[in-house]
Scaffold this motif. Structure first.
Motif, PDB file in Angstrom:
ATOM      1  N   VAL A 138     -21.451-107.022  76.329  1.00  0.00           N
ATOM      2  CA  VAL A 138     -22.183-107.505  77.503  1.00  0.00           C
ATOM      3  C   VAL A 138     -21.356-107.232  78.763  1.00  0.00           C
ATOM      4  O   VAL A 138     -20.135-107.075  78.707  1.00  0.00           O
ATOM      5  N   ASN A 139     -22.051-107.184  79.875  1.00  0.00           N
ATOM      6  CA  ASN A 139     -21.412-106.809  81.139  1.00  0.00           C
ATOM      7  C   ASN A 139     -20.802-108.035  81.836  1.00  0.00           C
ATOM      8  O   ASN A 139     -21.447-108.685  82.656  1.00  0.00           O
ATOM      9  N   ILE A 140     -19.543-108.369  81.461  1.00  0.00           N
ATOM     10  CA  ILE A 140     -18.829-109.469  82.119  1.00  0.00           C
ATOM     11  C   ILE A 140     -17.478-108.952  82.602  1.00  0.00           C
ATOM     12  O   ILE A 140     -16.979-107.943  82.111  1.00  0.00           O
ATOM     13  N   ASP A 141     -16.903-109.660  83.561  1.00  0.00           N
ATOM     14  CA  ASP A 141     -15.633-109.206  84.130  1.00  0.00           C
ATOM     15  C   ASP A 141     -14.465-109.457  83.169  1.00  0.00           C
ATOM     16  O   ASP A 141     -14.568-110.252  82.236  1.00  0.00           O
ATOM     17  N   HIS A 142     -13.358-108.781  83.449  1.00  0.00           N
ATOM     18  CA  HIS A 142     -12.176-108.842  82.582  1.00  0.00           C
ATOM     19  C   HIS A 142     -11.633-110.273  82.474  1.00  0.00           C
ATOM     20  O   HIS A 142     -11.236-110.720  81.390  1.00  0.00           O
ATOM     21  N   GLU A 143     -11.633-110.997  83.576  1.00  0.00           N
ATOM     22  CA  GLU A 143     -11.103-112.371  83.582  1.00  0.00           C
ATOM     23  C   GLU A 143     -11.898-113.276  82.644  1.00  0.00           C
ATOM     24  O   GLU A 143     -11.316-114.037  81.855  1.00  0.00           O
ATOM     25  N   THR A 144     -13.221-113.196  82.712  1.00  0.00           N
ATOM     26  CA  THR A 144     -14.080-114.015  81.834  1.00  0.00           C
ATOM     27  C   THR A 144     -13.871-113.633  80.379  1.00  0.00           C
ATOM     28  O   THR A 144     -13.849-114.499  79.493  1.00  0.00           O
ATOM     29  N   ARG A 145     -13.688-112.354  80.126  1.00  0.00           N
ATOM     30  CA  ARG A 145     -13.448-111.858  78.764  1.00  0.00           C
ATOM     31  C   ARG A 145     -12.158-112.467  78.196  1.00  0.00           C
ATOM     32  O   ARG A 145     -12.117-112.900  77.048  1.00  0.00           O
ATOM     33  N   GLU A 146     -11.119-112.511  79.039  1.00  0.00           N
ATOM     34  CA  GLU A 146      -9.826-113.036  78.592  1.00  0.00           C
ATOM     35  C   GLU A 146      -9.869-114.551  78.392  1.00  0.00           C
ATOM     36  O   GLU A 146      -9.270-115.075  77.450  1.00  0.00           O
ATOM     37  N   ALA A 158     -18.175-125.178  73.298  1.00  0.00           N
ATOM     38  CA  ALA A 158     -18.208-124.762  74.715  1.00  0.00           C
ATOM     39  C   ALA A 158     -17.400-123.496  74.987  1.00  0.00           C
ATOM     40  O   ALA A 158     -17.284-123.066  76.132  1.00  0.00           O
ATOM     41  N   CYS A 159     -16.870-122.858  73.949  1.00  0.00           N
ATOM     42  CA  CYS A 159     -15.942-121.739  74.195  1.00  0.00           C
ATOM     43  C   CYS A 159     -16.597-120.501  74.819  1.00  0.00           C
ATOM     44  O   CYS A 159     -15.913-119.664  75.399  1.00  0.00           O
ATOM     45  N   PHE A 160     -17.925-120.375  74.746  1.00  0.00           N
ATOM     46  CA  PHE A 160     -18.604-119.222  75.359  1.00  0.00           C
ATOM     47  C   PHE A 160     -19.325-119.588  76.661  1.00  0.00           C
ATOM     48  O   PHE A 160     -20.028-118.757  77.229  1.00  0.00           O
ATOM     49  N   ASN A 161     -19.165-120.826  77.103  1.00  0.00           N
ATOM     50  CA  ASN A 161     -19.927-121.308  78.269  1.00  0.00           C
ATOM     51  C   ASN A 161     -19.831-120.401  79.486  1.00  0.00           C
ATOM     52  O   ASN A 161     -20.836-120.084  80.127  1.00  0.00           O
ATOM     53  N   GLU A 162     -18.605-119.994  79.818  1.00  0.00           N
ATOM     54  CA  GLU A 162     -18.420-119.191  81.026  1.00  0.00           C
ATOM     55  C   GLU A 162     -19.052-117.806  80.872  1.00  0.00           C
ATOM     56  O   GLU A 162     -19.762-117.327  81.770  1.00  0.00           O
ATOM     57  N   ALA A 163     -18.820-117.173  79.726  1.00  0.00           N
ATOM     58  CA  ALA A 163     -19.378-115.839  79.480  1.00  0.00           C
ATOM     59  C   ALA A 163     -20.901-115.898  79.415  1.00  0.00           C
ATOM     60  O   ALA A 163     -21.594-115.021  79.937  1.00  0.00           O
ATOM     61  N   GLN A 164     -21.427-116.950  78.809  1.00  0.00           N
ATOM     62  CA  GLN A 164     -22.882-117.108  78.717  1.00  0.00           C
ATOM     63  C   GLN A 164     -23.500-117.302  80.106  1.00  0.00           C
ATOM     64  O   GLN A 164     -24.548-116.725  80.414  1.00  0.00           O
ATOM     65  N   LYS A 166     -22.306-116.266  82.978  1.00  0.00           N
ATOM     66  CA  LYS A 166     -22.239-115.001  83.731  1.00  0.00           C
ATOM     67  C   LYS A 166     -23.371-114.060  83.297  1.00  0.00           C
ATOM     68  O   LYS A 166     -24.007-113.404  84.123  1.00  0.00           O
ATOM     69  N   THR A 167     -23.609-114.006  81.997  1.00  0.00           N
ATOM     70  CA  THR A 167     -24.673-113.141  81.459  1.00  0.00           C
ATOM     71  C   THR A 167     -26.050-113.630  81.897  1.00  0.00           C
ATOM     72  O   THR A 167     -26.926-112.834  82.245  1.00  0.00           O
ATOM     73  N   ARG A 168     -26.224-114.936  81.905  1.00  0.00           N
ATOM     74  CA  ARG A 168     -27.498-115.514  82.332  1.00  0.00           C
ATOM     75  C   ARG A 168     -27.768-115.194  83.804  1.00  0.00           C
ATOM     76  O   ARG A 168     -28.883-114.811  84.168  1.00  0.00           O
ATOM     77  N   THR A 169     -26.746-115.343  84.646  1.00  0.00           N
ATOM     78  CA  THR A 169     -26.881-115.042  86.078  1.00  0.00           C
ATOM     79  C   THR A 169     -27.251-113.579  86.292  1.00  0.00           C
ATOM     80  O   THR A 169     -28.104-113.250  87.123  1.00  0.00           O
TER      81      THR A 169
END
Length: 203
Positions: A138-146, A158-164, A166-169
Protein backbone atom coordinates in the motif's frame (compact mmCIF):
# COMPACT_ATOMS: atom_id res chain seq x y z
CA UNK A 1 -33.29 -53.29 -12.99
CA UNK A 2 -33.73 -56.99 -12.12
CA UNK A 3 -31.78 -58.37 -9.14
CA UNK A 4 -31.78 -62.08 -9.99
CA UNK A 5 -28.60 -62.18 -12.14
CA UNK A 6 -25.37 -63.15 -10.31
CA UNK A 7 -22.94 -60.22 -10.08
CA UNK A 8 -25.69 -57.73 -10.91
CA UNK A 9 -24.79 -54.25 -9.46
CA UNK A 10 -28.35 -53.80 -8.31
CA UNK A 11 -28.22 -57.02 -6.26
CA UNK A 12 -26.13 -55.56 -3.43
CA UNK A 13 -28.33 -52.46 -3.44
CA UNK A 14 -31.45 -54.58 -3.11
CA UNK A 15 -29.93 -56.55 -0.21
CA UNK A 16 -28.96 -53.23 1.42
CA UNK A 17 -32.52 -51.96 1.16
CA UNK A 18 -34.00 -55.14 2.65
CA UNK A 19 -31.67 -54.75 5.63
CA UNK A 20 -33.25 -51.36 6.48
CA UNK A 21 -36.07 -51.28 9.04
CA UNK A 22 -39.52 -51.29 7.48
CA UNK A 23 -40.37 -47.97 9.17
CA UNK A 24 -37.46 -46.26 7.36
CA UNK A 25 -38.61 -47.52 3.97
CA UNK A 26 -42.20 -46.51 4.69
CA UNK A 27 -41.12 -43.00 5.73
CA UNK A 28 -39.00 -42.65 2.59
CA UNK A 29 -41.93 -43.68 0.39
CA UNK A 30 -44.26 -41.30 2.24
CA UNK A 31 -41.81 -38.42 1.84
CA UNK A 32 -41.38 -39.15 -1.87
CA UNK A 33 -45.15 -39.18 -2.36
CA UNK A 34 -45.59 -35.86 -0.52
CA UNK A 35 -42.83 -34.19 -2.51
CA UNK A 36 -44.36 -35.45 -5.75
CA UNK A 37 -47.76 -34.00 -4.83
CA UNK A 38 -46.26 -30.64 -3.83
CA UNK A 39 -44.13 -30.31 -6.97
CA UNK A 40 -47.11 -31.04 -9.20
CA UNK A 41 -49.18 -28.23 -7.70
CA UNK A 42 -48.91 -25.39 -10.23
CA UNK A 43 -49.98 -22.73 -7.72
CA UNK A 44 -47.15 -23.76 -5.34
CA UNK A 45 -44.56 -23.62 -8.14
CA UNK A 46 -45.90 -20.18 -9.02
CA UNK A 47 -45.63 -19.03 -5.40
CA UNK A 48 -42.04 -20.27 -5.05
CA UNK A 49 -41.02 -18.56 -8.32
CA UNK A 50 -42.83 -15.33 -7.42
CA UNK A 51 -41.31 -15.28 -3.92
CA UNK A 52 -37.77 -15.65 -5.31
CA UNK A 53 -38.35 -12.88 -7.85
CA UNK A 54 -39.80 -10.56 -5.20
CA UNK A 55 -36.82 -11.14 -2.87
CA UNK A 56 -34.34 -10.51 -5.69
CA UNK A 57 -36.21 -7.38 -6.78
CA UNK A 58 -36.33 -6.15 -3.19
CA UNK A 59 -32.57 -6.62 -2.76
CA UNK A 60 -31.91 -4.69 -5.99
CA UNK A 61 -34.17 -1.84 -4.90
CA UNK A 62 -32.48 -1.70 -1.49
CA UNK A 63 -28.97 -1.53 -3.01
CA UNK A 64 -30.13 1.17 -5.45
CA UNK A 65 -31.50 3.26 -2.60
CA UNK A 66 -28.28 2.69 -0.65
CA UNK A 67 -26.25 3.89 -3.62
CA UNK A 68 -27.68 7.38 -3.20
CA UNK A 69 -26.42 7.41 0.40
CA UNK A 70 -22.85 6.50 -0.59
CA UNK A 71 -22.25 9.99 -1.97
CA UNK A 72 -23.09 11.56 1.41
CA UNK A 73 -19.75 10.51 2.90
CA UNK A 74 -16.97 7.96 2.57
CA UNK A 75 -18.02 6.55 5.96
CA UNK A 76 -21.50 5.91 4.59
CA UNK A 77 -19.97 3.93 1.73
CA UNK A 78 -17.77 1.84 4.04
CA UNK A 79 -20.75 1.01 6.29
CA UNK A 80 -22.59 -0.59 3.36
CA UNK A 81 -21.65 -4.14 2.28
CA UNK A 82 -22.90 -3.52 -1.25
CA UNK A 83 -21.09 -0.16 -1.20
CA UNK A 84 -17.78 -1.82 -0.30
CA UNK A 85 -18.35 -4.41 -3.05
CA UNK A 86 -19.09 -1.71 -5.66
CA UNK A 87 -16.09 0.37 -4.55
CA UNK A 88 -13.82 -2.70 -4.64
CA UNK A 89 -14.95 -3.47 -8.20
CA UNK A 90 -14.14 0.11 -9.19
CA UNK A 91 -10.70 -0.01 -7.52
CA UNK A 92 -9.89 -3.15 -9.52
CA UNK A 93 -10.30 -1.13 -12.72
CA UNK A 94 -7.64 1.26 -11.36
CA UNK A 95 -5.43 -1.57 -10.08
CA UNK A 96 -5.54 -0.14 -6.55
CA UNK A 97 -7.81 -2.59 -4.72
CA UNK A 98 -4.98 -3.42 -2.29
CA UNK A 99 -5.77 -0.20 -0.37
CA UNK A 100 -9.32 -1.34 0.41
CA UNK A 101 -8.20 -4.94 1.02
CA UNK A 102 -5.65 -3.68 3.55
CA UNK A 103 -8.28 -1.51 5.27
CA UNK A 104 -10.68 -4.48 5.47
CA UNK A 105 -7.89 -6.77 6.75
CA UNK A 106 -7.19 -4.23 9.53
CA UNK A 107 -10.88 -4.10 10.46
CA UNK A 108 -10.95 -7.90 10.72
CA UNK A 109 -7.64 -7.87 12.63
CA UNK A 110 -9.12 -5.59 15.33
CA UNK A 111 -11.75 -8.24 16.10
CA UNK A 112 -9.10 -10.87 16.94
CA UNK A 113 -9.10 -11.78 20.64
CA UNK A 114 -6.41 -14.49 20.84
CA UNK A 115 -2.91 -13.05 21.47
CA UNK A 116 -1.20 -15.82 19.50
CA UNK A 117 -3.53 -15.30 16.53
CA UNK A 118 -3.05 -11.54 16.86
CA UNK A 119 0.72 -11.87 16.42
CA UNK A 120 0.51 -14.29 13.45
CA UNK A 121 -2.19 -12.20 11.72
CA UNK A 122 -0.17 -9.01 12.27
CA UNK A 123 2.90 -10.52 10.61
CA UNK A 124 0.84 -11.84 7.72
CA UNK A 125 -0.81 -8.43 7.08
CA UNK A 126 2.53 -6.63 7.36
CA UNK A 127 4.23 -9.00 4.90
CA UNK A 128 1.36 -8.79 2.39
CA UNK A 129 0.62 -5.06 2.48
CA UNK A 130 3.06 -2.95 4.49
CA UNK A 131 6.68 -4.00 4.20
CA UNK A 132 8.77 -2.58 1.39
CA UNK A 133 8.39 -4.65 -1.81
CA UNK A 134 5.33 -6.43 -0.35
CA UNK A 135 3.24 -8.36 -2.94
CA UNK A 136 0.35 -5.90 -2.48
CA UNK A 137 2.19 -2.93 -1.03
CA UNK A 138 0.00 0.00 0.00
CA UNK A 139 1.07 3.57 -0.63
CA UNK A 140 2.24 4.86 2.79
CA UNK A 141 5.26 6.91 3.77
CA UNK A 142 8.50 5.42 5.11
CA UNK A 143 7.93 6.77 8.64
CA UNK A 144 4.50 5.11 8.97
CA UNK A 145 5.96 1.87 7.61
CA UNK A 146 8.69 1.90 10.26
CA UNK A 147 6.26 2.73 13.09
CA UNK A 148 4.12 -0.22 12.02
CA UNK A 149 7.17 -2.50 11.88
CA UNK A 150 8.07 -1.56 15.49
CA UNK A 151 4.47 -2.16 16.60
CA UNK A 152 4.77 -5.81 15.54
CA UNK A 153 7.19 -6.58 18.39
CA UNK A 154 4.30 -6.28 20.85
CA UNK A 155 1.33 -6.74 18.55
CA UNK A 156 -1.95 -5.30 19.79
CA UNK A 157 -5.24 -4.68 17.99
CA UNK A 158 -4.06 -1.08 17.43
CA UNK A 159 -0.71 -1.82 15.77
CA UNK A 160 -1.97 -0.96 12.24
CA UNK A 161 -4.02 2.10 13.25
CA UNK A 162 -1.69 4.68 11.76
CA UNK A 163 -1.10 2.81 8.49
CA UNK A 164 -4.82 2.08 8.16
CA UNK A 165 -5.71 5.74 8.75
CA UNK A 166 -3.23 6.89 6.09
CA UNK A 167 -4.64 4.40 3.57
CA UNK A 168 -8.20 5.42 4.37
CA UNK A 169 -7.37 9.12 3.87
CA UNK A 170 -5.74 8.29 0.54
CA UNK A 171 -8.86 6.43 -0.64
CA UNK A 172 -11.21 9.16 0.60
CA UNK A 173 -9.32 11.99 -1.10
CA UNK A 174 -8.24 10.19 -4.25
CA UNK A 175 -10.24 7.07 -5.24
CA UNK A 176 -13.60 7.90 -3.64
CA UNK A 177 -14.27 11.11 -5.68
CA UNK A 178 -13.39 9.25 -8.89
CA UNK A 179 -15.71 6.41 -7.90
CA UNK A 180 -18.60 8.88 -7.49
CA UNK A 181 -17.91 10.21 -11.00
CA UNK A 182 -17.55 6.73 -12.55
CA UNK A 183 -20.03 5.47 -15.13
CA UNK A 184 -20.92 2.43 -13.01
CA UNK A 185 -21.89 4.57 -10.00
CA UNK A 186 -23.74 7.10 -12.16
CA UNK A 187 -25.81 4.25 -13.63
CA UNK A 188 -26.71 3.02 -10.13
CA UNK A 189 -27.87 6.46 -8.99
CA UNK A 190 -29.88 6.98 -12.20
CA UNK A 191 -31.70 3.70 -11.58
CA UNK A 192 -32.43 4.67 -7.98
CA UNK A 193 -33.63 8.15 -8.98
CA UNK A 194 -35.83 6.84 -11.81
CA UNK A 195 -37.38 4.28 -9.46
CA UNK A 196 -38.11 7.06 -6.96
CA UNK A 197 -39.76 9.21 -9.63
CA UNK A 198 -41.75 6.27 -10.95
CA UNK A 199 -42.94 5.40 -7.43
CA UNK A 200 -44.06 8.99 -6.75
CA UNK A 201 -45.95 9.22 -10.06
CA UNK A 202 -47.95 6.12 -9.16
CA UNK A 203 -49.05 7.47 -5.76
Amino acid sequence: MSCWMPGCPALSMCWGLTALPVTCLERAKDLKTRLGILLHKPELRHRIGTSSKLQLGSRRRDSSREALEWRESFDQLLKSKSGVTAFHTFLKTEFSEENLDFWLACEDFKKTRSKTKLASKANRIFEEFVQSEAPREVNIDHETREITRKNLSGATSACFNEAQAKTRTLMEKDSYPRFLKSASYQDMTKQATSRGISKRSHT
